[in-house]
Write an enzyme that holds these catalytic residues in place. Structure first.
Site, PDB file in Angstrom:
ATOM      1  N   HIS A  41       0.835  -1.212   0.000  1.00 31.47           N
ATOM      2  CA  HIS A  41       0.000   0.000   0.000  1.00 31.47           C
ATOM      3  C   HIS A  41       0.871   1.264   0.000  1.00 31.47           C
ATOM      4  O   HIS A  41       0.839   2.044   0.957  1.00 31.47           O
ATOM      5  CB  HIS A  41      -0.889  -0.041   1.246  1.00 31.47           C
TER       6      HIS A  41
ATOM      7  N   GLU B  94      -0.575   1.076  -5.620  1.00 31.82           N
ATOM      8  CA  GLU B  94      -0.500  -0.117  -4.772  1.00 31.82           C
ATOM      9  C   GLU B  94      -0.541  -1.406  -5.589  1.00 31.82           C
ATOM     10  O   GLU B  94      -1.614  -1.902  -5.929  1.00 31.82           O
ATOM     11  CB  GLU B  94      -1.660  -0.106  -3.788  1.00 31.82           C
TER      12      GLU B  94
HETATM   13  O1  TA6 Z   1      -6.140   0.984  -1.105  1.00 30.92           O
HETATM   14  C1  TA6 Z   1      -7.228   1.868  -1.052  1.00 30.92           C
HETATM   15  C2  TA6 Z   1      -8.039   1.569   0.191  1.00 30.92           C
HETATM   16  O2  TA6 Z   1      -8.564   0.267   0.153  1.00 30.92           O
HETATM   17  C3  TA6 Z   1      -9.122   2.636   0.320  1.00 30.92           C
HETATM   18  O3  TA6 Z   1     -10.401   2.099   0.093  1.00 30.92           O
HETATM   19  C4  TA6 Z   1      -8.939   3.156   1.753  1.00 30.92           C
HETATM   20  O4  TA6 Z   1      -9.689   2.384   2.656  1.00 30.92           O
HETATM   21  C5  TA6 Z   1      -7.428   2.956   1.922  1.00 30.92           C
HETATM   22  O5  TA6 Z   1      -7.201   1.670   1.361  1.00 30.92           O
HETATM   23  C6  TA6 Z   1      -6.896   3.124   3.322  1.00 30.92           C
HETATM   24  O6  TA6 Z   1      -7.352   2.088   4.134  1.00 30.92           O
HETATM   25  P1  TA6 Z   1      -6.990   2.155   5.714  1.00 30.92           P
HETATM   26  O7  TA6 Z   1      -7.570   0.906   6.303  1.00 30.92           O
HETATM   27  O8  TA6 Z   1      -5.495   2.217   5.824  1.00 30.92           O
HETATM   28  O9  TA6 Z   1      -7.616   3.443   6.222  1.00 30.92           O
END
Ligand code: TA6
EC number: 5.1.3.15
Length: 302
Positions: free
Chosen positions: A163, A277
């Protein structure tokens, strides 16, 4: 000292290149990567975004850097995952030191390991063994996630994603683009619909949460290589992202609309990053008993 560590983190450095990286044992989260550009037109600078309001004490997943997502992406959907929070347990577990892999002028590389703990086994019963290899080179940071299935008789089915929060110039003053995504099918999580990408250059000036399918599965000749760029024409800067074995790529930026609702997102932070990501996000990977899967991300500062 090219490799230093204490109870909380590992610091990698390549003094000759002015490069460095910091990895928390918590979540095996890379929280800093400083590098000059390979083209020689930029001094060593921080390449990852880390919210000033992020917890770094293990109380919650890091808001920035490179969180490791495993065994599933997003909110849990499988009944077997319901005891876990969003993006699974890997990013909120404390990993162990797994040793030095490389330490010379060309690069420094270390291994971190995560095996079932009593806390993990309470929420995730399958056997697994994770190894994360982080390698710092002059203008590159590589992160390789190894998922091993030690079971003698049961397959392991999982997702995984890196991520990555890429630090950028302010979107309010320049266009940060991700290419090439044109022609790919993606699920637009903001609109709740599946779309075909028609834009040559994807920007995140609006709240963006897109899961591009087949981006790195070899369905495309480049096999999952992306350019993240910003700045004046002819003098752009940014990162190259190369993904291997991650069939999808997610592009996310919450903008103020969703970013202001994240308690650990600094005010205005959404204006200075884009998440690109590489992952297994729209499908599941199955590892046969005794086998291993490796997903790799290579970031290059241009
Ligand atoms: O990768 C994108 C995502 O899935 C978004 O939908 C948002 O939820 C982001 O990840 C961040 O997630 P988190 O659980 O770290 O707040």
């Amino acid at each position: 000292m090219p490799i230093e560590r204490n109870a909380e983190k590992i610091t990698l450095s390549l003094p000759s290149a002015g490069a460095s990286a910091e990895i928390l044992f918590f979540g095996a989260t890379v929280i800093s990567w400083k590098s000059a550009g390979a083209s020689g037109n930029s001094d060593p600078t921080e390449r990852l975004f880390l919210s000033k309001k992020s917890a770094l004490d293990g109380s919650k997943p890091v808001r920035g850097g490179i969180p490791v997502v495993f065994p599933f992406f997003g909110a849990p959907t499988d009944p077997a995952h319901m005891k876990m929070s969003s993006h699974g347990f890997a990013r909120s577990s404390t990993w162990e030191w797994g040793g030095e892999v490389l330490d010379n002028e060309s690069g420094v590389s270390v291994r971190l390991k995560l095996n079932p703990t009593p806390e993990i086994s309470q929420v995730f019963s399958p056997e697994f063994s994770l190894t994360y290899v982080v390698t710092l080179a002059a203008h590159q940071l590589s992160t390789d996630l190894h998922v091993h299935n030690p079971s003698s008789d049961t397959a392991l089915t999982h997702q995984a994603l890196l991520h990555t929060y890429i630090s950028t110039a302010p979107h309010s003053s320049t266009t940060v683009s991700v290419t090439p995504l044109k022609g790919l099918t993606y699920f637009d999580k903001v609109a709740g619909t599946t779309k075909q990408e028609e834009r040559e250059k994807v920007d995140v000036k609006e709240f963006t949460d897109s899961v591009y399918r087949g981006a790195g599965s070899g369905e495309r000749p480049d096999g999952g290589q992306y350019k993240v760029r910003w700045g004046p024409e002819g003098a752009e800067t940014g990162l190259d992202v190369r993904a291997t074995n991650f069939g999808d790529v997610v592009v996310w930026n919450p903008r103020e609309e969703a970013g202001s609702k994240l308690g650990d997102m600094e005010v205005g932070g959404w204006d200075r990053f884009v998440c690109v990501e590489p992952g297994i996000a729209s499908y599941w990977n199955t590892i046969a008993p005794g086998e291993k899967w490796i997903g790799q991300q290579v970031l290059t500062a241009i």
